[in-house]
Scaffold this motif. Structure first.
Motif, PDB file in Angstrom:
ATOM      1  N   PHE A  25     -20.225  42.897   9.085  1.00  0.00           N
ATOM      2  CA  PHE A  25     -21.426  42.070   9.099  1.00  0.00           C
ATOM      3  C   PHE A  25     -21.081  40.594   8.894  1.00  0.00           C
ATOM      4  O   PHE A  25     -21.696  39.717   9.483  1.00  0.00           O
ATOM      5  CB  PHE A  25     -22.410  42.505   8.008  1.00  0.00           C
ATOM      6  CG  PHE A  25     -23.155  43.764   8.311  1.00  0.00           C
ATOM      7  CD1 PHE A  25     -23.480  44.134   9.600  1.00  0.00           C
ATOM      8  CD2 PHE A  25     -23.580  44.588   7.275  1.00  0.00           C
ATOM      9  CE1 PHE A  25     -24.181  45.289   9.875  1.00  0.00           C
ATOM     10  CE2 PHE A  25     -24.283  45.749   7.532  1.00  0.00           C
ATOM     11  CZ  PHE A  25     -24.587  46.102   8.833  1.00  0.00           C
ATOM     12  N   ALA A  26     -20.104  40.319   8.056  1.00  0.00           N
ATOM     13  CA  ALA A  26     -19.725  38.929   7.765  1.00  0.00           C
ATOM     14  C   ALA A  26     -19.168  38.229   8.999  1.00  0.00           C
ATOM     15  O   ALA A  26     -19.288  37.011   9.136  1.00  0.00           O
ATOM     16  CB  ALA A  26     -18.716  38.885   6.628  1.00  0.00           C
ATOM     17  N   ALA A  27     -18.574  38.986   9.898  1.00  0.00           N
ATOM     18  CA  ALA A  27     -18.000  38.400  11.113  1.00  0.00           C
ATOM     19  C   ALA A  27     -19.052  38.157  12.193  1.00  0.00           C
ATOM     20  O   ALA A  27     -18.753  37.530  13.202  1.00  0.00           O
ATOM     21  CB  ALA A  27     -16.909  39.316  11.662  1.00  0.00           C
ATOM     22  N   LYS A  28     -20.265  38.623  11.961  1.00  0.00           N
ATOM     23  CA  LYS A  28     -21.324  38.483  12.960  1.00  0.00           C
ATOM     24  C   LYS A  28     -22.290  37.374  12.563  1.00  0.00           C
ATOM     25  O   LYS A  28     -22.403  37.001  11.397  1.00  0.00           O
ATOM     26  CB  LYS A  28     -22.114  39.788  13.089  1.00  0.00           C
ATOM     27  CG  LYS A  28     -21.313  40.936  13.629  1.00  0.00           C
ATOM     28  CD  LYS A  28     -22.181  42.174  13.744  1.00  0.00           C
ATOM     29  CE  LYS A  28     -21.422  43.330  14.356  1.00  0.00           C
ATOM     30  NZ  LYS A  28     -22.274  44.509  14.510  1.00  0.00           N
ATOM     31  N   THR A  29     -23.013  36.893  13.554  1.00  0.00           N
ATOM     32  CA  THR A  29     -24.073  35.930  13.267  1.00  0.00           C
ATOM     33  C   THR A  29     -25.277  36.690  12.725  1.00  0.00           C
ATOM     34  O   THR A  29     -25.366  37.913  12.849  1.00  0.00           O
ATOM     35  CB  THR A  29     -24.499  35.166  14.537  1.00  0.00           C
ATOM     36  OG1 THR A  29     -25.107  36.095  15.442  1.00  0.00           O
ATOM     37  CG2 THR A  29     -23.315  34.469  15.181  1.00  0.00           C
ATOM     38  N   ARG A  30     -26.196  35.962  12.144  1.00  0.00           N
ATOM     39  CA  ARG A  30     -27.394  36.583  11.602  1.00  0.00           C
ATOM     40  C   ARG A  30     -28.183  37.298  12.694  1.00  0.00           C
ATOM     41  O   ARG A  30     -28.708  38.393  12.479  1.00  0.00           O
ATOM     42  CB  ARG A  30     -28.259  35.529  10.920  1.00  0.00           C
ATOM     43  CG  ARG A  30     -29.248  36.132   9.961  1.00  0.00           C
ATOM     44  CD  ARG A  30     -29.835  35.108   9.031  1.00  0.00           C
ATOM     45  NE  ARG A  30     -28.775  34.583   8.178  1.00  0.00           N
ATOM     46  CZ  ARG A  30     -28.824  33.390   7.598  1.00  0.00           C
ATOM     47  NH1 ARG A  30     -29.851  32.613   7.772  1.00  0.00           N
ATOM     48  NH2 ARG A  30     -27.839  32.973   6.832  1.00  0.00           N
ATOM     49  N   ALA A  31     -28.237  36.721  13.873  1.00  0.00           N
ATOM     50  CA  ALA A  31     -28.953  37.357  14.986  1.00  0.00           C
ATOM     51  C   ALA A  31     -28.280  38.674  15.388  1.00  0.00           C
ATOM     52  O   ALA A  31     -28.977  39.656  15.682  1.00  0.00           O
ATOM     53  CB  ALA A  31     -29.024  36.413  16.183  1.00  0.00           C
ATOM     54  N   GLU A  32     -26.965  38.694  15.389  1.00  0.00           N
ATOM     55  CA  GLU A  32     -26.250  39.926  15.728  1.00  0.00           C
ATOM     56  C   GLU A  32     -26.479  41.013  14.675  1.00  0.00           C
ATOM     57  O   GLU A  32     -26.662  42.190  15.001  1.00  0.00           O
ATOM     58  CB  GLU A  32     -24.751  39.656  15.874  1.00  0.00           C
ATOM     59  CG  GLU A  32     -24.399  38.816  17.076  1.00  0.00           C
ATOM     60  CD  GLU A  32     -22.950  38.365  17.068  1.00  0.00           C
ATOM     61  OE1 GLU A  32     -22.415  38.160  18.169  1.00  0.00           O
ATOM     62  OE2 GLU A  32     -22.349  38.208  15.981  1.00  0.00           O
ATOM     63  N   VAL A  33     -26.490  40.608  13.415  1.00  0.00           N
ATOM     64  CA  VAL A  33     -26.741  41.566  12.335  1.00  0.00           C
ATOM     65  C   VAL A  33     -28.159  42.120  12.470  1.00  0.00           C
ATOM     66  O   VAL A  33     -28.374  43.334  12.369  1.00  0.00           O
ATOM     67  CB  VAL A  33     -26.531  40.924  10.953  1.00  0.00           C
ATOM     68  CG1 VAL A  33     -27.024  41.827   9.835  1.00  0.00           C
ATOM     69  CG2 VAL A  33     -25.064  40.572  10.750  1.00  0.00           C
ATOM     70  N   ARG A  34     -29.099  41.234  12.717  1.00  0.00           N
ATOM     71  CA  ARG A  34     -30.493  41.680  12.876  1.00  0.00           C
ATOM     72  C   ARG A  34     -30.644  42.673  14.025  1.00  0.00           C
ATOM     73  O   ARG A  34     -31.424  43.612  13.932  1.00  0.00           O
ATOM     74  CB  ARG A  34     -31.403  40.484  13.125  1.00  0.00           C
ATOM     75  CG  ARG A  34     -31.671  39.664  11.919  1.00  0.00           C
ATOM     76  CD  ARG A  34     -32.566  38.500  12.274  1.00  0.00           C
ATOM     77  NE  ARG A  34     -32.798  37.674  11.113  1.00  0.00           N
ATOM     78  CZ  ARG A  34     -33.088  36.401  11.166  1.00  0.00           C
ATOM     79  NH1 ARG A  34     -33.169  35.783  12.329  1.00  0.00           N
ATOM     80  NH2 ARG A  34     -33.287  35.718  10.066  1.00  0.00           N
TER      81      ARG A  34
END
Length: 160
Positions: A25-34
């Motif tokens: 999750f830390a390697a992803k953007t907030r939009a990707e996590v969402r």
């Protein structure tokens, strides 16, 4: 104690999922996590729900073997077993942590215990131990819903 002991141990097996997902999750953007968190949470919750129902079915036999003097606690452990599914759904906490959403984490980590206490006091007085178990399930479920809402309402500004 007997009612909660085994479901908590089983639920701890699912707690590793959040810790394992944290670096991803830390390697992803907030939009990707969402975009991925809901499907991941549903998948893990389905597995946890299957484990929960297996435990519910097996708990009378487990208690008859391990705790024969406490067979009255079987109904309590069966209700408490639903915390296994809720534990698995706590993947959302890892998402909040990985995205450095401190305010949202403070909100969830403060309001969930407050809600639990507010629900358990009247539930204990009216329904006893069963009321406390149901209050725990309700407060944990509300905490997960609140975490999802806070994640999806968090501002898009990235702190990278």
């Amino acid at each position: 104690t007997f009612a909660s002991m085994l479901p908590e141990r089983i639920g701890n097996l699912f707690s590793f999922v959040g810790m394992a997902a944290l670096p991803k999750f830390a390697a992803k953007t907030r939009a990707e996590v969402r975009s991925s968190i809901l499907s991941q949470t549903v998948r893990i919750s389905i597995v946890a729900l299957a484990v929960t129902f297996a435990y519910i079915a097996a708990s009378p036999y487990i208690f008859a073997f391990l705790f024969p003097k406490y067979l009255d606690a079987v109904i309590y452990t069966q209700i408490y077993a639903f915390t296994i599914t809720i534990t698995a759904a706590n993947l959302i906490s890892a998402a909040l942590l990985s995205q450095r959403l401190k305010t949202e984490l403070y909100i969830t980590r403060f309001l969930n215990p407050v809600l639990l206490i507010a629900l358990q006091l009247p539930a204990l007085l009216h329904w006893g131990v069963m009321g406390m178990l149901v209050a725990r399930l309700i407060s944990d479920s509300c905490g997960i819903v609140m975490s999802f809402i806070l994640l999806f309402r968090a501002k898009e500004t990235e702190s990278r």
